[in-house]
Enzyme design. Structure first.
Site, mmCIF file in Angstrom:
data_model
loop_
_atom_site.group_PDB
_atom_site.id
_atom_site.type_symbol
_atom_site.label_atom_id
_atom_site.label_comp_id
_atom_site.label_asym_id
_atom_site.label_seq_id
_atom_site.Cartn_x
_atom_site.Cartn_y
_atom_site.Cartn_z
ATOM 1 N N LYS A 13 0.842 -1.219 0.000
ATOM 2 C CA LYS A 13 0.000 0.000 0.000
ATOM 3 C C LYS A 13 0.871 1.262 0.000
ATOM 4 C CE LYS A 13 -2.001 -1.068 3.901
ATOM 5 N NZ LYS A 13 -1.288 -2.337 4.186
ATOM 6 N N ARG A 90 -9.614 1.578 8.909
ATOM 7 C CA ARG A 90 -9.360 0.170 9.237
ATOM 8 C C ARG A 90 -10.468 -0.431 10.095
ATOM 9 N NH1 ARG A 90 -3.091 -1.283 9.388
ATOM 10 N NH2 ARG A 90 -2.353 0.647 8.505
ATOM 11 N N ARG A 129 11.740 -5.978 5.294
ATOM 12 C CA ARG A 129 11.730 -4.528 5.043
ATOM 13 C C ARG A 129 12.760 -3.816 5.918
ATOM 14 N NH1 ARG A 129 6.173 -1.551 5.368
ATOM 15 N NH2 ARG A 129 6.036 -2.768 7.292
ATOM 16 N N ARG A 173 -0.256 -8.700 13.202
ATOM 17 C CA ARG A 173 -0.882 -7.619 12.414
ATOM 18 C C ARG A 173 -1.748 -8.199 11.300
ATOM 19 N NH1 ARG A 173 4.353 -4.972 10.668
ATOM 20 N NH2 ARG A 173 3.086 -3.709 9.269
HETATM 21 P P1 AP5 Z 1 4.920 -1.568 1.874
HETATM 22 O O1 AP5 Z 1 4.599 -0.827 0.632
HETATM 23 O O2 AP5 Z 1 5.572 -0.817 2.976
HETATM 24 O O3 AP5 Z 1 3.616 -2.352 2.375
HETATM 25 P P2 AP5 Z 1 2.345 -1.820 3.155
HETATM 26 O O4 AP5 Z 1 1.159 -2.529 2.620
HETATM 27 O O5 AP5 Z 1 2.315 -0.327 3.171
HETATM 28 O O6 AP5 Z 1 2.686 -2.412 4.582
HETATM 29 P P3 AP5 Z 1 2.723 -1.724 6.007
HETATM 30 O O7 AP5 Z 1 3.386 -2.720 6.916
HETATM 31 O O8 AP5 Z 1 3.354 -0.370 5.996
HETATM 32 O O9 AP5 Z 1 1.217 -1.616 6.307
HETATM 33 P P4 AP5 Z 1 0.529 -1.703 7.636
HETATM 34 O O10 AP5 Z 1 -0.828 -1.499 7.171
HETATM 35 O O11 AP5 Z 1 0.706 -2.874 8.500
HETATM 36 O O12 AP5 Z 1 1.333 -0.626 8.499
HETATM 37 P P5 AP5 Z 1 1.073 0.893 8.791
HETATM 38 O O13 AP5 Z 1 2.368 1.570 8.754
HETATM 39 O O14 AP5 Z 1 -0.048 1.406 7.980
HETATM 40 O O15 AP5 Z 1 5.839 -2.817 1.478
HETATM 41 C C1 AP5 Z 1 6.345 -3.711 2.444
HETATM 42 C C2 AP5 Z 1 7.726 -4.221 1.992
HETATM 43 O O16 AP5 Z 1 7.591 -4.949 0.768
HETATM 44 C C3 AP5 Z 1 8.744 -3.093 1.703
HETATM 45 O O17 AP5 Z 1 10.023 -3.555 2.068
HETATM 46 C C4 AP5 Z 1 8.669 -2.922 0.168
HETATM 47 O O18 AP5 Z 1 9.911 -2.474 -0.354
HETATM 48 C C5 AP5 Z 1 8.361 -4.348 -0.292
HETATM 49 N N1 AP5 Z 1 7.504 -4.372 -1.485
HETATM 50 C C6 AP5 Z 1 6.420 -3.590 -1.743
HETATM 51 N N2 AP5 Z 1 5.861 -3.942 -2.928
HETATM 52 C C7 AP5 Z 1 6.613 -4.978 -3.413
HETATM 53 C C8 AP5 Z 1 6.546 -5.789 -4.597
HETATM 54 N N3 AP5 Z 1 5.582 -5.623 -5.510
HETATM 55 N N4 AP5 Z 1 7.495 -6.750 -4.749
HETATM 56 C C9 AP5 Z 1 8.453 -6.950 -3.829
HETATM 57 N N5 AP5 Z 1 8.576 -6.213 -2.700
HETATM 58 C C10 AP5 Z 1 7.658 -5.249 -2.495
HETATM 59 O O19 AP5 Z 1 0.531 0.815 10.304
HETATM 60 C C11 AP5 Z 1 1.401 0.479 11.375
HETATM 61 C C12 AP5 Z 1 0.627 0.507 12.676
HETATM 62 O O20 AP5 Z 1 0.078 1.815 12.904
HETATM 63 C C13 AP5 Z 1 -0.596 -0.428 12.759
HETATM 64 O O21 AP5 Z 1 -0.231 -1.755 13.111
HETATM 65 C C14 AP5 Z 1 -1.416 0.270 13.844
HETATM 66 O O22 AP5 Z 1 -0.891 0.022 15.137
HETATM 67 C C15 AP5 Z 1 -1.217 1.732 13.514
HETATM 68 N N6 AP5 Z 1 -2.226 2.231 12.554
HETATM 69 C C16 AP5 Z 1 -2.000 2.664 11.279
HETATM 70 N N7 AP5 Z 1 -3.149 3.020 10.696
HETATM 71 C C17 AP5 Z 1 -4.130 2.816 11.605
HETATM 72 C C18 AP5 Z 1 -5.544 2.980 11.578
HETATM 73 N N8 AP5 Z 1 -6.197 3.441 10.504
HETATM 74 N N9 AP5 Z 1 -6.241 2.639 12.702
HETATM 75 C C19 AP5 Z 1 -5.622 2.197 13.829
HETATM 76 N N10 AP5 Z 1 -4.280 2.009 13.894
HETATM 77 C C20 AP5 Z 1 -3.541 2.312 12.796
#
Ligand code: AP5
Length: 218
Positions: A13, A90, A129, A173
């Site tokens: 994402k 979410r 990552r 997660r």
């Molecule tokens: P990446 O693009 O970073 O993936 P992502 O889907 O964004 O994953 P996240 O872990 O960032 O999402 P998340 O939803 O768990 O975490 P968030 O930060 O939002 O890619 C991941 C890896 O894969 C990278 O190394 C990238 O280089 C690689 N990659 C990407 N595409 C690729 C491809 N096609 N091929 C190969 N490699 C690839 O949230 C973190 C925490 O914040 C949550 O757990 C929660 O505690 C809190 N939080 C955030 N939002 C909310 C909300 N709305 N409500 C409540 N709590 C929240």
């Protein structure tokens, strides 16, 4: 165009939202990035959010809605362009709040992208990552390794592993996503907004699928 990006942790994402935002001049809003910034700066929000984030749990709705609401309202007075929401909403409560926030600013939701990815590949992407402490650039030990081990290609900053990217927390997660966030897909499907996009394959292949699914191309 106002877009919500959904998909399990690791689906890509953040990677894809950054590319689309730059290419199509959209405002990229990621509560995850904003919360990590608040933790780094030691603000009250950061202190409240850290325990939940480290445990792989969702941060309480009211904190997230205030955070995103403030950014969307700020944008109202800025340039008129679309928003790409990465990781919000979410929960059903957040989705309902988003409808209100968009309505307030005379906008509406145009599409909800659901990026799909098998669980084991999501775990591989999360545990491999690495993130730059200086500029926030994302790397992956296998899929996008930096030229020099532990050093950012772009700014020379040190790379670190997010505290929630250990295998145990990554799996929690993914389970939280399945339980609390996935049901939102039916909520949006009933409104005819959902576009499914296969998240497998390299970054460029996924971007091409997204551009087609969102009909963003020329
Ligand atoms: P990446 O693009 O970073 O993936 P992502 O889907 O964004 O994953 P996240 O872990 O960032 O999402 P998340 O939803 O768990 O975490 P968030 O930060 O939002 O890619 C991941 C890896 O894969 C990278 O190394 C990238 O280089 C690689 N990659 C990407 N595409 C690729 C491809 N096609 N091929 C190969 N490699 C690839 O949230 C973190 C925490 O914040 C949550 O757990 C929660 O505690 C809190 N939080 C955030 N939002 C909310 C909300 N709305 N409500 C409540 N709590 C929240």
């Amino acid at each position: 165009m106002n877009i919500v990006m959904m998909g399990p942790p690791g689906a890509g994402k953040g990677t894809q939202a950054k590319i689309l935002a730059e290419r199509f001049d959209l405002l990229h809003l990621s509560p995850g990035d904003l919360l990590r910034e608040a933790v780094r700066e030691g603000t009250e929000l950061g202190r409240k959010a850290k325990t939940f984030m480290d445990a792989g749990l969702l941060v309480p709705d009211e904190l997230i809605v205030d955070l995103i609401g403030a950014r969307i309202r700020e944008e109202e007075t800025g340039r008129a362009r679309g928003v790409i929401l990465d990781g919000f909403p979410r929960t059903l409560r957040q989705a309902e709040a988003l409808d209100g926030l968009l309505e307030e600013s005379g906008r509406s939701l145009d599409a909800v992208v659901n990026i799909t990815l098998p669980v084991e590949e999501a775990v591989r992407r999360l545990t491999g990552r690495r993130v730059c402490r200086g500029c926030g650039a994302n790397y992956h030990l296998l899929y996008k390794p930096p030229r020099a081990l532990g050093v950012c290609d772009l700014c020379g900053g040190p790379l670190y592993q997010r505290t929630d990217d250990t295998e145990e927390t990554a799996r929690s997660r993914l389970e939280v996503y399945r339980r609390e966030t996935e049901p939102l897909i039916s909520y949006y499907a009933r409104r005819g907004l959902v576009r499914e996009v296969d998240g497998r394959g390299n970054v460029d292949a996924v971007t091409d699928r997204l551009v087609k699914a969102l009909r963003l191309g020329p």
